[in-house]
Design an enzyme around this catalytic site. Structure first.
Site, mmCIF file in Angstrom:
data_model
loop_
_atom_site.group_PDB
_atom_site.id
_atom_site.type_symbol
_atom_site.label_atom_id
_atom_site.label_comp_id
_atom_site.label_asym_id
_atom_site.label_seq_id
_atom_site.Cartn_x
_atom_site.Cartn_y
_atom_site.Cartn_z
ATOM 1 N N ASP A 82 49.243 -138.751 -84.087
ATOM 2 C CA ASP A 82 48.258 -139.173 -85.081
ATOM 3 C C ASP A 82 47.603 -140.486 -84.680
ATOM 4 O O ASP A 82 48.124 -141.226 -83.837
ATOM 5 C CB ASP A 82 48.937 -139.350 -86.454
ATOM 6 C CG ASP A 82 50.025 -140.425 -86.425
ATOM 7 O OD1 ASP A 82 50.915 -140.341 -85.554
ATOM 8 O OD2 ASP A 82 49.963 -141.359 -87.242
ATOM 9 N N GLU A 177 53.017 -141.308 -87.449
ATOM 10 C CA GLU A 177 53.638 -142.614 -87.182
ATOM 11 C C GLU A 177 52.856 -143.731 -87.870
ATOM 12 O O GLU A 177 53.433 -144.682 -88.393
ATOM 13 C CB GLU A 177 53.683 -142.873 -85.672
ATOM 14 C CG GLU A 177 54.516 -144.076 -85.266
ATOM 15 C CD GLU A 177 53.735 -145.370 -85.117
ATOM 16 O OE1 GLU A 177 54.364 -146.416 -84.891
ATOM 17 O OE2 GLU A 177 52.483 -145.370 -85.251
#
Ligand code: ZN
Length: 413
Positions: A82, A177
């Site tokens: 991400d 994350e």
């Protein structure tokens, strides 16, 4: 050694994987699953047999051992797919500036976005490298697709070179994350490694194994509300109580804007305000739990002093643990750090060890039973439209992975 980092990196950054704090699903955004499927295909294309994606989107795979030794431990490599919610990650248009000659890099879609080596020592140090930037309107996504590309390129290299003796190598690509959820559904047991390395760091040679310890604190003032026309001697405005607390915080110390290195801070970042009830949310950061507790005690003392003159007012404090310094765990596994230092040296670099003034998935994973320091992946100016990476540094990250696999084998019986 030659690595396929650039080709992979350019494919991965084309996919919008911006995380979304407001979503409760995992992954938080569908784009992350698109990239995860690409990684499943890429790993399968490399001939790995047990490539899997679980219901939360975590991708795992194994590079089988090539060693003849019986006791080589399984080690792992982890990166997140991400990107930061702080910047747009859609329609990323990467530009490769080949053999960088030290000039200012003007990003074409917004000429006010300029990378200047005079202001960026890391860029100035990458003279002659192939530098990749975005085009000025988006982030690049080197955080952490540089890490993803480095791991994938290293896996490709290991598969192509079975003569390199190594133990079982596990890889995992994680979602979300950037919104602090990357370790939430990480199945440490299924991963089955004795330690792992996140590839989610900065310039060549960086090795991080200390992070902040972090708590979140909410200070809620309860005042007394009444019609403002008839409030004399009665109203206690909770907004003003909160303002008084903020005002009493030290001006020259203990804040993000006045601290560096090993100094912690208290950081009010959200106020939810009304006359009757005002909540101040603070981030508390330090490298030790004792340091956290001292800061929390200071806040409590200030808050109680604020309400002391008002019998009708009160204050409530709530503290929740966010994450803890991974050093507390990693100190017990010096060989995990020592092997990383040696791998960095064999890549021709000098290990640069600095505390992270933040947390990584490795902080959480270390406390979940998987000791996980962080290695460089050539992430520069992350969470910014001036984000950039160096192809040569990504290749050095991949090379460091290969050396790590070798070193763990050499040190085993
Ligand atoms: Zn990252």
């Amino acid at each position: 050694m030659t690595f396929s980092t650039l080709e992979r990196f350019l494919r991965y950054v084309a996919i919008d994987t911006r995380a979304d704090d407001a979503s409760s699903s995992c992954p938080s955004t569908p784009g992350q699953l698109v990239l995860m499927r690409v990684l499943v295909n890429d790993l399968t294309a490399l001939g790995l047999a047990d490539v899997s994606m679980d219901e939360h989107g975590y991708v795992m795979a194994t590079v089988p051992a090539t060693t003849a030794k019986a006791h080589v431990p399984t080690i792992g490599f982890v990166a997140h797919v991400d990107t930061s919610p702080e910047m747009p990650g859609k329609d990323v248009a990467p530009i490769v500036h080949e053999r960088y000659d030290g000039r200012d890099l003007v990003l074409p879609d917004d000429p006010t976005a300029v990378l200047r080596p005079a202001e960026d020592a890391a860029l100035a140090a990458c003279l002659g490298h192939d530098i990749v930037t975005a085009s000025g309107l988006t982030l690049l996504g080197a955080d952490d697709k540089a890490g993803v590309a480095a791991i994938m390129a290293a896996v490709e290299y290991l598969v192509a070179h079975p003569e390199i003796a190594h133990g079982t190598v596990r890889v995992c690509f994680t979602p979300d994350e950037e919104i602090g959820r990357g370790a939430d559904h990480f199945d440490v047991g299924r991963f089955g490694a004795i330690c792992a390395y996140t590839l989610d760091g900065g310039g060549a040679g960086e090795l991080e194994w200390e992070s902040f310890s972090a708590d979140a604190m909410t200070v809620t003032f309860k005042g007394f509300n009444t019609h403002p026309g008839y409030a004399r001697g009665r109203m206690v405005n909770a907004i003003k109580l909160a303002a008084d607390l903020i005002h009493r915080l030290p001006a020259d110390t203990l804040s993000p804007e006045t601290t560096a290195d090993y100094e912690g801070y208290v950081h009010p970042y959200v106020i939810d305000a009304s006359v009757d009830r005002t909540a101040v949310r603070l981030l508390i950061r330090d490298f030790t739990v004792a340091g956290l507790e001292a800061k929390e005690a200071m806040i409590e003392e200030l808050a109680r002093a604020v309400v002391a003159p008002y019998p009708q007012a009160s204050v409530e404090l709530r503290i929740t643990e966010s994450y803890r310094n991974m050093r507390d765990i990693l100190e017990g596994y010096p060989e995990v750090i020592e092997c990383a230092r040696e791998a960095i040296r064999r890549t021709g670099l000098t290990p640069i060890e600095r505390p992270i003034r933040g947390g990584t998935d490795g902080s959480r994973l270390s406390f979940m039973g998987l000791p996980t320091p962080n290695l460089f992946a050539s992430e520069h100016n992350f969470h910014s439209r001036l984000e950039w990476t160096s192809v040569q540094e990504m290749n050095q990250a991949a090379e460091t992975i290969v050396h790590l696999c070798r070193i763990w084998e050499e040190r085993s019986t």
